[in-house]
Enzyme design. Structure first.
Site, mmCIF file in Angstrom:
data_model
loop_
_atom_site.group_PDB
_atom_site.id
_atom_site.type_symbol
_atom_site.label_atom_id
_atom_site.label_comp_id
_atom_site.label_asym_id
_atom_site.label_seq_id
_atom_site.Cartn_x
_atom_site.Cartn_y
_atom_site.Cartn_z
ATOM 1 N N ASP A 134 0.725 -1.206 -0.224
ATOM 2 C CA ASP A 134 -0.101 0.097 0.058
ATOM 3 C C ASP A 134 0.974 1.141 0.049
ATOM 4 O O ASP A 134 0.653 2.211 -0.699
ATOM 5 C CB ASP A 134 -0.921 -0.006 1.191
ATOM 6 N N ARG A 138 6.510 3.790 5.676
ATOM 7 C CA ARG A 138 6.173 3.660 7.002
ATOM 8 C C ARG A 138 6.171 2.456 7.599
ATOM 9 O O ARG A 138 6.573 1.359 6.717
ATOM 10 C CB ARG A 138 4.833 4.446 7.374
ATOM 11 N N ASP A 139 6.056 2.187 8.779
ATOM 12 C CA ASP A 139 6.022 0.839 9.237
ATOM 13 C C ASP A 139 4.962 -0.047 8.780
ATOM 14 O O ASP A 139 4.045 -0.665 9.738
ATOM 15 C CB ASP A 139 6.134 0.822 10.897
ATOM 16 N N GLU A 140 4.711 -0.313 7.726
ATOM 17 C CA GLU A 140 3.630 -1.140 7.070
ATOM 18 C C GLU A 140 3.964 -1.770 5.925
ATOM 19 O O GLU A 140 4.160 -3.038 6.033
ATOM 20 C CB GLU A 140 2.442 -0.065 6.928
ATOM 21 N N ASP A 147 -6.441 -1.820 -2.219
ATOM 22 C CA ASP A 147 -5.602 -1.123 -2.857
ATOM 23 C C ASP A 147 -5.260 -1.518 -4.342
ATOM 24 O O ASP A 147 -5.190 -0.872 -5.311
ATOM 25 C CB ASP A 147 -4.408 -0.558 -2.281
ATOM 26 N N TRP A 200 -11.991 -5.430 -0.135
ATOM 27 C CA TRP A 200 -10.528 -5.947 0.375
ATOM 28 C C TRP A 200 -10.589 -7.325 0.002
ATOM 29 O O TRP A 200 -9.850 -7.804 -0.915
ATOM 30 C CB TRP A 200 -10.211 -5.713 1.689
ATOM 31 N N GLU A 405 -2.139 8.900 -0.260
ATOM 32 C CA GLU A 405 -2.981 8.197 0.347
ATOM 33 C C GLU A 405 -4.378 8.778 0.587
ATOM 34 O O GLU A 405 -5.392 8.257 0.167
ATOM 35 C CB GLU A 405 -2.618 7.725 1.710
ATOM 36 N N HIS A 421 1.115 6.268 -2.589
ATOM 37 C CA HIS A 421 -0.160 5.445 -2.311
ATOM 38 C C HIS A 421 -1.156 5.321 -3.656
ATOM 39 O O HIS A 421 -1.451 6.301 -3.836
ATOM 40 C CB HIS A 421 -0.833 6.035 -1.092
#
Length: 534
Positions: A134, A138-140, A147, A200, A405, A421
């Protein structure tokens, strides 16, 4: 402290060139944007350190680049550097699972649209890294399914991702639960065992369907058919009345919509209808006649339930949000007698919002299609070309080099401010299909049967499109306006046919390669053609 601007939000790392005393430590920190005072902005990174540190051995020129990490960044902050760095001190190195040049190119008379295309190319390069992340910074960095679902058609034009699609779909199947539920992220790396939300989890159907449609790849259907059927059974068991409100996981609905009033079950049910229709398409394409009948019946039941629950006699739909109308129209859930009224209500809401969109992740991919397919091409172009909030152009006006995003990424919650994003970049599928005018027919997927149909507007007077299909390059080149004159040149690859739909320009004669013809919907074979309306 020194801050370097790479000029483009990229994914990868930097290669550091440095000379200094042994034991000197140089620290590199990465960020997507700057604070007003010129320092790097890191609040949106959450818990990600986004930091590389190199300790010199000393004695000669040294080069460092990390091997086991990557960053999403435009800006690099350097501290501890021995001496004064130069432009040769660092070099940005891009990493991606997508190789080669883009498979599609679009240039138009609109600089804004041209820059939109470029944003999408860079965003996909960065986020298609092993899995379709996505966001990369960052911490993802997770394979969030919605997406992917909303962007896959655009992404399938942008690059040849046939092999990437097959690989990631194995991750999707691996993450599926025993009861049939797809996950919210794939691979599922511990985010939770709760079932995937509508839109999703539905990527488990949307991505195989898109891969089949774009590349004519029936193997994408065959390999995923049992998993897709299992997902459809999971939904129906939980929702016997055909309104999708049970077993919907976290139910993100129309995520990040400026107008959040769309009922969640409305969006959920519309997406159920979408994937039921896709299952029918794939069943027919692979000779599953009984399955095609089954999914047609399921779709009809969903449509009837949706109409009873949400559509009023005057064509208003539920709370009247743009997303309510868009998904109902796009999934063909509106009775034909009420379509015109529903479209008018949609346009009225757009006008009420000063001709701006209010859709989120699940509504936006279909917004311009719903308008253009129902006679409102001018409104679709107006939304596309806006440069004030909320719009795609607003992001560009604020200096974006990849899609954000959020529509309000410059003012919103720092924890939800990814500046790379790709989801809202789903709009470029409309640019390919309705400005460049290059699409494939359901009856001949993989561009075996091509559809050439540019949609005209006075604000764009020229467009050139190229797509490297599995059969070879398809090109379109047109200039003109909706009032004429209009000229279209097309090239159709070997072993294909094309339906060319010329714009309706009143009182204009039509020629093909200099010879007068009648009608504006023409069937042609492979070759190059020139059409004029004078």
């Amino acid at each position: 402290t020194y801050v370097f601007d790479m000029g483009q939000n990229i994914v990868g790392w930097v290669r550091l060139n440095v000379r200094g005393e042994r034991g000197t430590s140089v620290r590199l920190r990465f960020a997507e944007i700057l604070n007003p005072d010129g320092t790097i902005y890191t609040k949106n990174l959450r818990n990600a350190d986004a930091t590389d540190t190199y300790t010199l051995r000393g004695g000669k020129e040294e080069t460092f680049a990390p091997r086991f990490t990557f960053h999403g960044f435009r800006y690099v902050e350097i501290t501890g550097f021995p001496g004064t760095p130069t432009l040769d001190t660092i070099r940005g190195e891009v990493v991606s699972s997508i190789s080669g040049e883009p498979a599609a190119r679009v240039t138009t008379s609109s600089d804004l649209v041209n820059r939109m295309w470029n944003l999408g190319i860079w965003g996909q390069r960065g986020n298609f890294l092993s899995v379709p992340t996505d966001c990369p910074q960052r911490d993802e960095r997770l394979g969030w399914m919605a997406d992917a679902a909303v962007f896959w058609r655009t992404g399938s034009y942008n690059f040849d991702i046939a092999a990437f699609s097959r690989k990631w779909l194995r991750d999707v199947r691996d993450a599926q639960r025993a009861d049939g539920a797809f996950s919210n992220v794939s691979p599922n790396i511990g985010v939770g065992t709760i079932e995937g939300a509508p839109g999703w989890g539905d990527a488990g159907v949307i991505v195989p369907w898109t891969t089949w449609l774009q590349y004519g790849d029936k193997n994408a259907v065959e390999a995923n058919w049992p998993a897709m059927e299992h997902w459809m059974e999971f939904i129906q068991r939980a929702n016997p009345d055909f309104i999708r409100k049970n077993k919907v996981g976290p139910d993100f609905a129309d995520w990040l919509a400026p107008d959040p009033r769309t009922p969640k079950p409305l969006v959920d049910t519309a997406y159920w209808a979408l994937i039921a229709g896709m299952m029918g398409d794939m069943a027919r394409a692979t000779g599953r006649a009984d399955a095609a009948k089954k999914y047609a019946a399921i779709y009809d039941s969903i449509r009837s339930a949706f109409q009873k629950e949400y559509i009023h006699e005057n064509g208003e739909i539920a709370t009247g949000t743009q997303t309510s109308y868009v998904v109902a129209l796009q999934m063909k859930l509106v009775p034909p007698a009420l379509e015109s009224a529903a479209v008018d209500h949609l346009v009225k809401d757009i006008e009420t919002h000063n001709w701006h969109l209010t859709t989120g992740f699940l509504g936006t991919p279909f917004l311009l299609f719903a308008l253009a397919d129902h006679g409102k091409v001018d409104v679709a172009y107006r939304l596309l070309l806006n440069e004030t909030y909320p719009s795609w152009g607003y992001m560009l006006s604020k200096g974006a080099t990849t899609w954000w995003e959020r529509w309000n990424g410059d003012t919103g919650d720092p924890a939800m401010n990814s500046y790379n994003h790709y989801a809202f970049g789903s709009v470029v599928a409309w640019v390919y299909q309705c400005i460049a005018g290059i699409d494939t027919a359901l009856t001949g997927p993989g561009f075996h049967e091509i559809v050439i149909q540019p949609r005209l507007d006075a604000r764009i007077t020229q467009a050139h499109g190229e797509y490297d299909s599995v059969y070879g390059p398809i090109t379109t080149d047109w200039h003109g306006t909706a009032s004429g004159p209009f000229e279209l040149k097309v090239t159709i690859p070997p072993n294909t046919t094309a339906t060319v739909v010329l714009p309706e320009i009143a009182n204009k004669s039509v020629t093909q390669d200099g010879k007068s013809i009648s009608g504006r919907k023409l069937k042609v074979g492979s070759g190059s053609y020139e059409f004029r309306e004078d």
